[in-house]
Design a protein around this motif. Structure first.
Motif, PDB file in Angstrom:
ATOM      1  N   ILE A   2      17.923 -71.744 -13.113  1.00 13.65           N
ATOM      2  CA  ILE A   2      16.938 -72.739 -13.540  1.00 13.65           C
ATOM      3  C   ILE A   2      17.552 -73.624 -14.618  1.00 13.65           C
ATOM      4  CG2 ILE A   2      14.679 -73.114 -14.585  1.00 13.65           C
ATOM      5  CD1 ILE A   2      13.844 -70.403 -13.426  1.00 13.65           C
ATOM      6  N   ILE A   3      17.431 -74.940 -14.387  1.00 11.04           N
ATOM      7  CA  ILE A   3      17.874 -75.938 -15.360  1.00 11.04           C
ATOM      8  C   ILE A   3      16.689 -76.850 -15.659  1.00 11.04           C
ATOM      9  CG2 ILE A   3      20.269 -75.896 -14.552  1.00 11.04           C
ATOM     10  CD1 ILE A   3      19.502 -78.690 -13.201  1.00 11.04           C
ATOM     11  N   ALA A   4      16.874 -77.768 -16.588  1.00  8.28           N
ATOM     12  CA  ALA A   4      15.887 -78.822 -16.816  1.00  8.28           C
ATOM     13  C   ALA A   4      16.477 -80.100 -16.235  1.00  8.28           C
ATOM     14  CB  ALA A   4      15.604 -78.994 -18.296  1.00  8.28           C
ATOM     15  N   LEU A   5      15.813 -80.656 -15.240  1.00  6.04           N
ATOM     16  CA  LEU A   5      16.264 -81.898 -14.611  1.00  6.04           C
ATOM     17  C   LEU A   5      15.297 -83.004 -15.001  1.00  6.04           C
ATOM     18  CD1 LEU A   5      18.053 -83.537 -12.737  1.00  6.04           C
ATOM     19  CD2 LEU A   5      16.669 -82.732 -10.818  1.00  6.04           C
ATOM     20  N   ASN A   6      15.804 -83.959 -15.757  1.00  5.08           N
ATOM     21  CA  ASN A   6      14.971 -85.053 -16.267  1.00  5.08           C
ATOM     22  C   ASN A   6      13.713 -84.509 -16.942  1.00  5.08           C
ATOM     23  OD1 ASN A   6      16.893 -86.830 -15.314  1.00  5.08           O
ATOM     24  ND2 ASN A   6      15.759 -87.358 -13.479  1.00  5.08           N
ATOM     25  N   GLY A   7      13.897 -83.428 -17.702  1.00  8.87           N
ATOM     26  CA  GLY A   7      12.818 -82.863 -18.489  1.00  8.87           C
ATOM     27  C   GLY A   7      11.914 -81.881 -17.765  1.00  8.87           C
ATOM     28  N   GLU A   8      12.150 -81.649 -16.479  1.00  6.58           N
ATOM     29  CA  GLU A   8      11.315 -80.740 -15.698  1.00  6.58           C
ATOM     30  C   GLU A   8      12.129 -79.540 -15.229  1.00  6.58           C
ATOM     31  OE1 GLU A   8       8.030 -81.153 -15.103  1.00  6.58           O
ATOM     32  OE2 GLU A   8       8.097 -82.952 -16.356  1.00  6.58           O
ATOM     33  N   PRO A   9      11.566 -78.339 -15.261  1.00  5.42           N
ATOM     34  CA  PRO A   9      12.291 -77.167 -14.778  1.00  5.42           C
ATOM     35  C   PRO A   9      12.588 -77.298 -13.283  1.00  5.42           C
ATOM     36  CG  PRO A   9      10.230 -76.524 -15.835  1.00  5.42           C
ATOM     37  CD  PRO A   9      10.239 -78.006 -15.742  1.00  5.42           C
ATOM     38  N   THR A  11      14.838 -75.152 -10.043  1.00  3.50           N
ATOM     39  CA  THR A  11      15.723 -74.110  -9.555  1.00  3.50           C
ATOM     40  C   THR A  11      16.756 -74.760  -8.644  1.00  3.50           C
ATOM     41  OG1 THR A  11      13.956 -72.478  -9.648  1.00  3.50           O
ATOM     42  CG2 THR A  11      15.853 -71.950  -8.269  1.00  3.50           C
ATOM     43  N   ILE A  12      18.034 -74.469  -8.912  1.00  3.91           N
ATOM     44  CA  ILE A  12      19.106 -75.043  -8.104  1.00  3.91           C
ATOM     45  C   ILE A  12      19.950 -73.921  -7.519  1.00  3.91           C
ATOM     46  CG2 ILE A  12      19.137 -77.185  -9.418  1.00  3.91           C
ATOM     47  CD1 ILE A  12      21.688 -76.147 -10.808  1.00  3.91           C
ATOM     48  N   THR A  13      20.671 -74.240  -6.448  1.00  2.00           N
ATOM     49  CA  THR A  13      21.505 -73.233  -5.799  1.00  2.00           C
ATOM     50  C   THR A  13      22.988 -73.457  -6.033  1.00  2.00           C
ATOM     51  OG1 THR A  13      21.483 -74.481  -3.728  1.00  2.00           O
ATOM     52  CG2 THR A  13      19.813 -72.776  -4.009  1.00  2.00           C
ATOM     53  N   LEU A  20      24.218 -80.427  -7.410  1.00  5.87           N
ATOM     54  CA  LEU A  20      22.847 -80.812  -7.761  1.00  5.87           C
ATOM     55  C   LEU A  20      22.505 -82.178  -7.182  1.00  5.87           C
ATOM     56  CD1 LEU A  20      20.162 -80.548  -9.269  1.00  5.87           C
ATOM     57  CD2 LEU A  20      21.336 -81.421 -11.299  1.00  5.87           C
ATOM     58  N   LEU A  21      23.408 -83.122  -7.282  1.00  2.87           N
ATOM     59  CA  LEU A  21      23.158 -84.448  -6.716  1.00  2.87           C
ATOM     60  C   LEU A  21      22.974 -84.366  -5.207  1.00  2.87           C
ATOM     61  CD1 LEU A  21      25.627 -86.576  -8.839  1.00  2.87           C
ATOM     62  CD2 LEU A  21      23.138 -86.632  -8.926  1.00  2.87           C
ATOM     63  N   GLU A  22      23.739 -83.505  -4.558  1.00  6.49           N
ATOM     64  CA  GLU A  22      23.587 -83.299  -3.111  1.00  6.49           C
ATOM     65  C   GLU A  22      22.210 -82.700  -2.810  1.00  6.49           C
ATOM     66  OE1 GLU A  22      24.685 -83.640   0.752  1.00  6.49           O
ATOM     67  OE2 GLU A  22      26.067 -84.143  -0.866  1.00  6.49           O
ATOM     68  N   GLU A  23      21.815 -81.708  -3.574  1.00  7.43           N
ATOM     69  CA  GLU A  23      20.513 -81.052  -3.375  1.00  7.43           C
ATOM     70  C   GLU A  23      19.347 -82.014  -3.550  1.00  7.43           C
ATOM     71  OE1 GLU A  23      19.773 -77.370  -5.503  1.00  7.43           O
ATOM     72  OE2 GLU A  23      21.879 -76.826  -5.330  1.00  7.43           O
ATOM     73  N   LEU A  50      27.306 -76.077 -14.043  1.00  2.84           N
ATOM     74  CA  LEU A  50      26.038 -75.977 -14.757  1.00  2.84           C
ATOM     75  C   LEU A  50      25.754 -74.524 -15.117  1.00  2.84           C
ATOM     76  CD1 LEU A  50      23.994 -78.427 -12.520  1.00  2.84           C
ATOM     77  CD2 LEU A  50      25.102 -78.915 -14.711  1.00  2.84           C
ATOM     78  N   ASN A  51      25.023 -74.346 -16.194  1.00  7.03           N
ATOM     79  CA  ASN A  51      24.622 -73.030 -16.677  1.00  7.03           C
ATOM     80  C   ASN A  51      23.103 -72.982 -16.777  1.00  7.03           C
ATOM     81  OD1 ASN A  51      27.320 -71.891 -17.376  1.00  7.03           O
ATOM     82  ND2 ASN A  51      27.361 -73.715 -18.674  1.00  7.03           N
ATOM     83  N   PRO A  52      22.516 -71.778 -16.705  1.00  6.64           N
ATOM     84  CA  PRO A  52      21.068 -71.680 -16.867  1.00  6.64           C
ATOM     85  C   PRO A  52      20.616 -72.368 -18.167  1.00  6.64           C
ATOM     86  CG  PRO A  52      21.956 -69.572 -16.172  1.00  6.64           C
ATOM     87  CD  PRO A  52      23.134 -70.473 -16.479  1.00  6.64           C
ATOM     88  N   GLN A  53      19.519 -73.056 -18.064  1.00  9.67           N
ATOM     89  CA  GLN A  53      18.891 -73.771 -19.181  1.00  9.67           C
ATOM     90  C   GLN A  53      19.602 -75.067 -19.576  1.00  9.67           C
ATOM     91  OE1 GLN A  53      15.859 -72.662 -19.916  1.00  9.67           O
ATOM     92  NE2 GLN A  53      16.310 -71.014 -18.477  1.00  9.67           N
ATOM     93  N   ASP A  54      20.653 -75.489 -18.846  1.00  7.98           N
ATOM     94  CA  ASP A  54      21.264 -76.787 -19.123  1.00  7.98           C
ATOM     95  C   ASP A  54      20.223 -77.877 -18.929  1.00  7.98           C
ATOM     96  OD1 ASP A  54      23.808 -76.005 -19.849  1.00  7.98           O
ATOM     97  OD2 ASP A  54      24.727 -76.468 -17.914  1.00  7.98           O
ATOM     98  N   ARG A  55      20.381 -78.949 -19.692  1.00 13.79           N
ATOM     99  CA  ARG A  55      19.515 -80.117 -19.586  1.00 13.79           C
ATOM    100  C   ARG A  55      20.308 -81.223 -18.890  1.00 13.79           C
ATOM    101  NH1 ARG A  55      19.938 -78.479 -24.419  1.00 13.79           N
ATOM    102  NH2 ARG A  55      20.835 -80.396 -25.216  1.00 13.79           N
ATOM    103  N   VAL A  56      19.862 -81.583 -17.687  1.00 13.15           N
ATOM    104  CA  VAL A  56      20.546 -82.581 -16.881  1.00 13.15           C
ATOM    105  C   VAL A  56      19.677 -83.811 -16.762  1.00 13.15           C
ATOM    106  CG1 VAL A  56      21.573 -83.082 -14.622  1.00 13.15           C
ATOM    107  CG2 VAL A  56      21.731 -80.759 -15.584  1.00 13.15           C
ATOM    108  N   GLU A  57      20.281 -84.958 -16.972  1.00  8.59           N
ATOM    109  CA  GLU A  57      19.586 -86.238 -16.783  1.00  8.59           C
ATOM    110  C   GLU A  57      20.306 -86.995 -15.684  1.00  8.59           C
ATOM    111  OE1 GLU A  57      16.783 -87.271 -18.397  1.00  8.59           O
ATOM    112  OE2 GLU A  57      16.776 -85.386 -19.509  1.00  8.59           O
ATOM    113  N   ILE A  58      19.533 -87.502 -14.730  1.00  5.51           N
ATOM    114  CA  ILE A  58      20.051 -88.372 -13.683  1.00  5.51           C
ATOM    115  C   ILE A  58      19.246 -89.655 -13.766  1.00  5.51           C
ATOM    116  CG2 ILE A  58      20.404 -88.706 -11.220  1.00  5.51           C
ATOM    117  CD1 ILE A  58      20.410 -85.627 -10.933  1.00  5.51           C
ATOM    118  N   VAL A  59      19.933 -90.767 -13.996  1.00  2.00           N
ATOM    119  CA  VAL A  59      19.262 -92.038 -14.222  1.00  2.00           C
ATOM    120  C   VAL A  59      19.824 -93.076 -13.262  1.00  2.00           C
ATOM    121  CG1 VAL A  59      18.747 -93.823 -15.918  1.00  2.00           C
ATOM    122  CG2 VAL A  59      19.013 -91.458 -16.655  1.00  2.00           C
TER     123      VAL A  59
END
Length: 65
Positions: A2-9, A11-13, A20-23, A50-59
């Motif tokens: 689980i990461i934070a993507l654009n501020g929202e939790p 789950t990624i594989t 992540l961009l592919e997903e 990526l690691n659990p709890q990382d904060r990722v922003e895609i803009v």
């Protein structure tokens, strides 16, 4: 994991930012990315793990005035 993507939790594989961009269907999109508030250029996304709890922003760029 689980990461934070654009501020929202989310789950990624995949282990990398490129995965992540592919997903999310954005692997071919012109976007800017950051992990934990550090810019990640497109050339390094496949090497950025990526690691659990990382904060990722895609803009996506926007036009307007």
């Amino acid at each position: 994991m689980i990461i934070a993507l654009n501020g929202e939790p989310r789950t990624i594989t995949g282990p990398t930012l490129a995965d992540l961009l592919e997903e999310t269907g954005q692997s071919r999109a012109k976007v800017a990315t950051a992990v934990n508030e550090v810019f990640v250029p497109a050339t390094l996304r496949a090497e950025t793990y990526l690691n659990p709890q990382d904060r990722v922003e895609i803009v996506a760029p926007r036009q307007g005035g």
